[in-house]
Scaffold this motif. Structure first.
Motif, PDB file in Angstrom:
ATOM      1  N   MET A  36      40.027 -34.988  24.087  1.00  0.00           N
ATOM      2  CA  MET A  36      40.216 -35.067  25.507  1.00  0.00           C
ATOM      3  C   MET A  36      38.933 -34.681  26.254  1.00  0.00           C
ATOM      4  O   MET A  36      38.596 -35.312  27.245  1.00  0.00           O
ATOM      5  CB  MET A  36      41.370 -34.144  25.899  1.00  0.00           C
ATOM      6  CG  MET A  36      41.762 -34.237  27.335  1.00  0.00           C
ATOM      7  SD  MET A  36      42.492 -35.834  27.641  1.00  0.00           S
ATOM      8  CE  MET A  36      42.923 -35.663  29.318  1.00  0.00           C
ATOM      9  N   LYS A  37      38.227 -33.661  25.748  1.00  0.00           N
ATOM     10  CA  LYS A  37      36.985 -33.237  26.389  1.00  0.00           C
ATOM     11  C   LYS A  37      35.935 -34.346  26.309  1.00  0.00           C
ATOM     12  O   LYS A  37      35.171 -34.540  27.255  1.00  0.00           O
ATOM     13  CB  LYS A  37      36.455 -31.958  25.750  1.00  0.00           C
ATOM     14  CG  LYS A  37      37.203 -30.719  26.142  1.00  0.00           C
ATOM     15  CD  LYS A  37      36.530 -29.487  25.563  1.00  0.00           C
ATOM     16  CE  LYS A  37      37.251 -28.245  25.985  1.00  0.00           C
ATOM     17  NZ  LYS A  37      36.588 -27.031  25.484  1.00  0.00           N
ATOM     18  N   ASN A  38      35.890 -35.034  25.166  1.00  0.00           N
ATOM     19  CA  ASN A  38      34.906 -36.104  25.011  1.00  0.00           C
ATOM     20  C   ASN A  38      35.169 -37.242  25.985  1.00  0.00           C
ATOM     21  O   ASN A  38      34.227 -37.834  26.529  1.00  0.00           O
ATOM     22  CB  ASN A  38      34.910 -36.630  23.580  1.00  0.00           C
ATOM     23  CG  ASN A  38      34.281 -35.645  22.617  1.00  0.00           C
ATOM     24  OD1 ASN A  38      33.490 -34.800  23.020  1.00  0.00           O
ATOM     25  ND2 ASN A  38      34.659 -35.743  21.353  1.00  0.00           N
ATOM     26  N   LEU A  42      36.609 -36.988  28.962  1.00  0.00           N
ATOM     27  CA  LEU A  42      36.213 -36.522  30.295  1.00  0.00           C
ATOM     28  C   LEU A  42      34.697 -36.504  30.448  1.00  0.00           C
ATOM     29  O   LEU A  42      34.166 -36.870  31.499  1.00  0.00           O
ATOM     30  CB  LEU A  42      36.793 -35.137  30.568  1.00  0.00           C
ATOM     31  CG  LEU A  42      38.310 -35.076  30.761  1.00  0.00           C
ATOM     32  CD1 LEU A  42      38.756 -33.631  30.921  1.00  0.00           C
ATOM     33  CD2 LEU A  42      38.732 -35.906  31.944  1.00  0.00           C
ATOM     34  N   ARG A  43      33.990 -36.089  29.422  1.00  0.00           N
ATOM     35  CA  ARG A  43      32.523 -36.093  29.465  1.00  0.00           C
ATOM     36  C   ARG A  43      31.996 -37.522  29.597  1.00  0.00           C
ATOM     37  O   ARG A  43      31.054 -37.781  30.350  1.00  0.00           O
ATOM     38  CB  ARG A  43      31.951 -35.441  28.214  1.00  0.00           C
ATOM     39  CG  ARG A  43      32.122 -33.952  28.196  1.00  0.00           C
ATOM     40  CD  ARG A  43      31.534 -33.356  26.946  1.00  0.00           C
ATOM     41  NE  ARG A  43      31.818 -31.924  26.878  1.00  0.00           N
ATOM     42  CZ  ARG A  43      31.689 -31.203  25.806  1.00  0.00           C
ATOM     43  NH1 ARG A  43      31.268 -31.749  24.675  1.00  0.00           N
ATOM     44  NH2 ARG A  43      31.974 -29.920  25.836  1.00  0.00           N
ATOM     45  N   THR A  44      32.589 -38.437  28.869  1.00  0.00           N
ATOM     46  CA  THR A  44      32.164 -39.839  28.926  1.00  0.00           C
ATOM     47  C   THR A  44      32.406 -40.414  30.321  1.00  0.00           C
ATOM     48  O   THR A  44      31.529 -41.081  30.885  1.00  0.00           O
ATOM     49  CB  THR A  44      32.925 -40.681  27.874  1.00  0.00           C
ATOM     50  OG1 THR A  44      32.721 -40.100  26.588  1.00  0.00           O
ATOM     51  CG2 THR A  44      32.445 -42.107  27.878  1.00  0.00           C
TER      52      THR A  44
END
Length: 57
Positions: free
Chosen positions: A1-3, A5-7
């Protein structure tokens, strides 16, 4: 999920930067007459060369 959002954040940032850097034609051609004369002198390449003459080889 963090990846994900970062993308999404990276893509949004990149799109904002690209949209902010775009300039219209009117903004690009805003030289004063004095600046235009200086630019013309800098880019003046002199007389054109007649390339049809024999090189003497």
């Amino acid at each position: 999920m963090k990846n994900i959002l970062r993308t999404i954040a990276l893509i949004t940032f990149a799109a904002t930067v690209v949209a902010g850097c775009a300039k219209s034609e009117d903004e690009l051609n805003t030289r004063t007459p004095e600046q235009q004369k200086q630019a013309d002198r800098v880019h003046d390449m002199g007389e054109s060369v007649d390339r049809s003459k024999s090189k003497g080889y």
